[in-house]
Design a protein around this motif. Structure first.
Motif, PDB file in Angstrom:
ATOM      1  N   GLY A  49       0.796  -1.216   0.000  1.00 51.48           N
ATOM      2  CA  GLY A  49       0.000   0.000   0.000  1.00 51.48           C
ATOM      3  C   GLY A  49       0.827   1.262   0.000  1.00 51.48           C
ATOM      4  O   GLY A  49       0.372   2.311  -0.459  1.00 51.48           O
ATOM      5  N   GLY A  50       2.058   1.166   0.507  1.00 50.70           N
ATOM      6  CA  GLY A  50       2.914   2.351   0.570  1.00 50.70           C
ATOM      7  C   GLY A  50       3.811   2.545  -0.624  1.00 50.70           C
ATOM      8  O   GLY A  50       4.422   3.607  -0.760  1.00 50.70           O
ATOM      9  N   SER A  51       3.927   1.548  -1.498  1.00 50.81           N
ATOM     10  CA  SER A  51       4.911   1.647  -2.583  1.00 50.81           C
ATOM     11  C   SER A  51       4.321   1.566  -3.991  1.00 50.81           C
ATOM     12  O   SER A  51       4.954   2.027  -4.944  1.00 50.81           O
ATOM     13  CB  SER A  51       5.968   0.542  -2.425  1.00 50.81           C
ATOM     14  OG  SER A  51       5.372  -0.746  -2.432  1.00 50.81           O
ATOM     15  N   ILE A  52       3.139   0.977  -4.144  1.00 53.43           N
ATOM     16  CA  ILE A  52       2.529   0.877  -5.482  1.00 53.43           C
ATOM     17  C   ILE A  52       1.708   2.128  -5.753  1.00 53.43           C
ATOM     18  O   ILE A  52       1.035   2.649  -4.874  1.00 53.43           O
ATOM     19  CB  ILE A  52       1.671  -0.400  -5.594  1.00 53.43           C
ATOM     20  CG1 ILE A  52       2.546  -1.638  -5.380  1.00 53.43           C
ATOM     21  CG2 ILE A  52       0.996  -0.484  -6.962  1.00 53.43           C
ATOM     22  CD1 ILE A  52       1.798  -2.953  -5.447  1.00 53.43           C
ATOM     23  N   HIS A  53       1.730   2.586  -6.993  1.00 49.72           N
ATOM     24  CA  HIS A  53       1.200   3.897  -7.339  1.00 49.72           C
ATOM     25  C   HIS A  53      -0.325   3.988  -7.244  1.00 49.72           C
ATOM     26  O   HIS A  53      -0.870   4.784  -6.476  1.00 49.72           O
ATOM     27  CB  HIS A  53       1.624   4.282  -8.761  1.00 49.72           C
ATOM     28  CG  HIS A  53       3.095   4.138  -9.022  1.00 49.72           C
ATOM     29  ND1 HIS A  53       3.789   2.975  -8.794  1.00 49.72           N
ATOM     30  CD2 HIS A  53       4.010   5.004  -9.500  1.00 49.72           C
ATOM     31  CE1 HIS A  53       5.059   3.135  -9.120  1.00 49.72           C
ATOM     32  NE2 HIS A  53       5.225   4.364  -9.547  1.00 49.72           N
TER      33      HIS A  53
ATOM     34  N   TYR B  50      12.335   2.515   0.336  1.00 50.33           N
ATOM     35  CA  TYR B  50      12.018   3.204   1.585  1.00 50.33           C
ATOM     36  C   TYR B  50      10.966   2.434   2.386  1.00 50.33           C
ATOM     37  O   TYR B  50      11.122   2.229   3.603  1.00 50.33           O
ATOM     38  CB  TYR B  50      11.526   4.622   1.281  1.00 50.33           C
ATOM     39  CG  TYR B  50      10.853   5.294   2.469  1.00 50.33           C
ATOM     40  CD1 TYR B  50      11.616   5.892   3.469  1.00 50.33           C
ATOM     41  CD2 TYR B  50       9.465   5.307   2.596  1.00 50.33           C
ATOM     42  CE1 TYR B  50      11.008   6.490   4.568  1.00 50.33           C
ATOM     43  CE2 TYR B  50       8.851   5.901   3.685  1.00 50.33           C
ATOM     44  CZ  TYR B  50       9.624   6.495   4.672  1.00 50.33           C
ATOM     45  OH  TYR B  50       9.020   7.074   5.751  1.00 50.33           O
ATOM     46  N   MET B  51       9.886   2.016   1.727  1.00 49.23           N
ATOM     47  CA  MET B  51       8.822   1.311   2.437  1.00 49.23           C
ATOM     48  C   MET B  51       9.291  -0.041   2.957  1.00 49.23           C
ATOM     49  O   MET B  51       8.914  -0.452   4.057  1.00 49.23           O
ATOM     50  CB  MET B  51       7.604   1.128   1.532  1.00 49.23           C
ATOM     51  CG  MET B  51       6.794   2.389   1.294  1.00 49.23           C
ATOM     52  SD  MET B  51       6.290   3.246   2.825  1.00 49.23           S
ATOM     53  CE  MET B  51       5.399   1.954   3.692  1.00 49.23           C
ATOM     54  N   LEU B  52      10.132  -0.731   2.202  1.00 43.71           N
ATOM     55  CA  LEU B  52      10.657  -2.016   2.669  1.00 43.71           C
ATOM     56  C   LEU B  52      11.536  -1.804   3.903  1.00 43.71           C
ATOM     57  O   LEU B  52      11.468  -2.578   4.869  1.00 43.71           O
ATOM     58  CB  LEU B  52      11.455  -2.690   1.552  1.00 43.71           C
ATOM     59  CG  LEU B  52      11.821  -4.164   1.774  1.00 43.71           C
ATOM     60  CD1 LEU B  52      10.563  -5.015   1.956  1.00 43.71           C
ATOM     61  CD2 LEU B  52      12.639  -4.698   0.594  1.00 43.71           C
ATOM     62  N   ALA B  53      12.343  -0.733   3.882  1.00 40.63           N
ATOM     63  CA  ALA B  53      13.173  -0.425   5.044  1.00 40.63           C
ATOM     64  C   ALA B  53      12.304  -0.089   6.253  1.00 40.63           C
ATOM     65  O   ALA B  53      12.597  -0.518   7.382  1.00 40.63           O
ATOM     66  CB  ALA B  53      14.103   0.747   4.715  1.00 40.63           C
ATOM     67  N   MET B  54      11.215   0.655   6.051  1.00 40.50           N
ATOM     68  CA  MET B  54      10.332   1.016   7.158  1.00 40.50           C
ATOM     69  C   MET B  54       9.612  -0.200   7.728  1.00 40.50           C
ATOM     70  O   MET B  54       9.324  -0.258   8.933  1.00 40.50           O
ATOM     71  CB  MET B  54       9.321   2.071   6.698  1.00 40.50           C
ATOM     72  CG  MET B  54       9.932   3.432   6.411  1.00 40.50           C
ATOM     73  SD  MET B  54      10.885   4.104   7.802  1.00 40.50           S
ATOM     74  CE  MET B  54       9.624   4.252   9.068  1.00 40.50           C
ATOM     75  N   VAL B  55       9.322  -1.178   6.876  1.00 40.67           N
ATOM     76  CA  VAL B  55       8.699  -2.411   7.363  1.00 40.67           C
ATOM     77  C   VAL B  55       9.633  -3.123   8.335  1.00 40.67           C
ATOM     78  O   VAL B  55       9.213  -3.586   9.409  1.00 40.67           O
ATOM     79  CB  VAL B  55       8.340  -3.336   6.174  1.00 40.67           C
ATOM     80  CG1 VAL B  55       8.057  -4.754   6.666  1.00 40.67           C
ATOM     81  CG2 VAL B  55       7.132  -2.785   5.432  1.00 40.67           C
ATOM     82  N   PHE B  56      10.912  -3.183   7.977  1.00 39.03           N
ATOM     83  CA  PHE B  56      11.872  -3.849   8.871  1.00 39.03           C
ATOM     84  C   PHE B  56      12.117  -3.020  10.130  1.00 39.03           C
ATOM     85  O   PHE B  56      12.386  -3.582  11.203  1.00 39.03           O
ATOM     86  CB  PHE B  56      13.178  -4.113   8.125  1.00 39.03           C
ATOM     87  CG  PHE B  56      13.077  -5.221   7.110  1.00 39.03           C
ATOM     88  CD1 PHE B  56      12.759  -6.517   7.513  1.00 39.03           C
ATOM     89  CD2 PHE B  56      13.260  -4.985   5.760  1.00 39.03           C
ATOM     90  CE1 PHE B  56      12.669  -7.551   6.602  1.00 39.03           C
ATOM     91  CE2 PHE B  56      13.150  -6.016   4.832  1.00 39.03           C
ATOM     92  CZ  PHE B  56      12.843  -7.293   5.254  1.00 39.03           C
TER      93      PHE B  56
END
Length: 345
Positions: A197-201, A333-339
């Motif tokens: 939800g945070g990375s797909i347009h 960025y969103m993948l990093a925030m997930v971790f």
């Protein structure tokens, strides 16, 4: 001696008659794009763009010009205003503090990255703003909303169309590839929803990517995406105020006075508030969403009709690098925030 009187239609009906040929052209293109999307798959907006470009030869037709212009510039504002009916403030609490912070950061940082990367590539700031907003907020809807606050120039229309095409393509690619990233990273349902939800347009591609994994991930991804859609209002309000101040400086006190906030933004905020209070029935929300999407599809078809492939090709490879860089940035960025959220849990 008898006198004959002729009936003069009201000015409103005359205006509708003038707009009708161009509006019907864009509507038929939108219906065709929707049919192809529903029966053969693929993004509805991208089909509307490409089919519209094929009818560029009608952009110089005196009968079609008024309706095409109105569809491209006026109808989009109505469609964006109706997006407000999809916003529910209580959804914010379901995302959690870390999730909200991550999504706000995704919007702000992606727009900033777009402006900086555009400058690095020697591209106009307007293109960086449009592409960063489209990538960071909610795809083509955000691109059109941001475009409506910018000065109405030919360059603005060309950059808007280019961004819309790029956003549609990259969003579709992300819908296919990002579920594989979710599987490889071993993300939980909530983590997968936040990442997708945070990375797909675009909203439709977010839902599609989530459902590829599971209905639960689809719901979580949609929730995160709708928060990004809600971010559209503050971003566009800030831009509208900035460009209003700039126009005021340029034209001085004697220039044409325009409202600080366009009416469509006021309507967006009003509908979001009413829906958050639970005062809009569910069927009305669904109807508003459908009407909004049709307005935006017709508008993007009109933009396609107005733009030639030859002029788009003159922009070269740099806009592609800009859009792909923004897509990779927000995904990383969103993948990093997930971790980060996993570590804090």
């Amino acid at each position: 001696m008898t006198t004959h009187t002729t009936f003069a239609p009201p000015a409103m009906f005359h205006g509708v008659r003038v707009l009708m040929p161009g509006f019907m052209l864009c509507t038929v293109i939108a219906i065709t794009a929707t049919f192809v999307s529903d029966h053969y798959g693929g993004p509805q907006f991208l089909y509307a763009l490409l089919i519209g470009i094929a009818f560029h030869f009608l952009a110089d037709s005196e009968k079609c010009i008024p309706g095409i212009e109105a569809s491209a510039k006026k109808l989009v504002r109505f469609g964006v205003a109706l997006l407000g009916a999809r916003i529910v403030a209580t959804d914010v609490s379901d995302l959690g503090l870390v999730g909200v912070g991550a999504l706000v950061g995704a919007v702000v940082l992606t727009i900033t990255f777009g402006l900086l990367f555009a400058r690095l590539l020697g591209l106009p700031p307007m293109l960086g703003l449009l592409s960063g907003g489209g990538t960071g907020i909610c795809g083509i809807s955000a691109t059109l909303a941001i475009s409506s606050t910018l000065p109405a120039t030919r360059d603005n229309e060309r950059y808007t169309l280019l961004t819309a095409i790029g956003v549609a393509i990259f969003s579709t690619v992300a819908m296919v590839l990002y579920p594989l990233v979710v599987k490889a990273a071993g993300l939980s349902v909530s983590e997968a929803g936040l990442f997708l939800g945070g990375s797909i347009h675009d909203v439709a591609q977010v839902v599609g990517a989530g459902l590829i994994i599971s209905p639960e991930v689809g719901d979580a991804a949609t929730l995160a995406k709708m928060f990004r859609v809600a971010m559209l209002m503050p971003v566009v309000v800030v831009l509208a105020m900035m460009f209003h101040a700039e126009r005021k400086r340029e034209h001085g006190a004697n220039g044409k006075k325009t409202p600080v906030l366009p009416l469509f933004l006021v309507a967006f905020a009003a509908l979001a508030t009413l829906n958050s209070l639970g005062w809009i029935p569910e069927p009305v929300v669904a109807l508003s969403s459908d009407v909004s999407r049709w307005c935006l599809v017709i508008s993007i078809a009109a933009l396609g009709v107005k733009t030639s492939l030859e002029k788009l090709a003159e922009l070269g490879w740099k806009p592609i690098a800009l859009l792909s860089g923004e897509a990779l940035f927000v995904a990383a960025y969103m993948l990093a925030m997930v971790f980060v959220s996993r570590a804090l849990a």
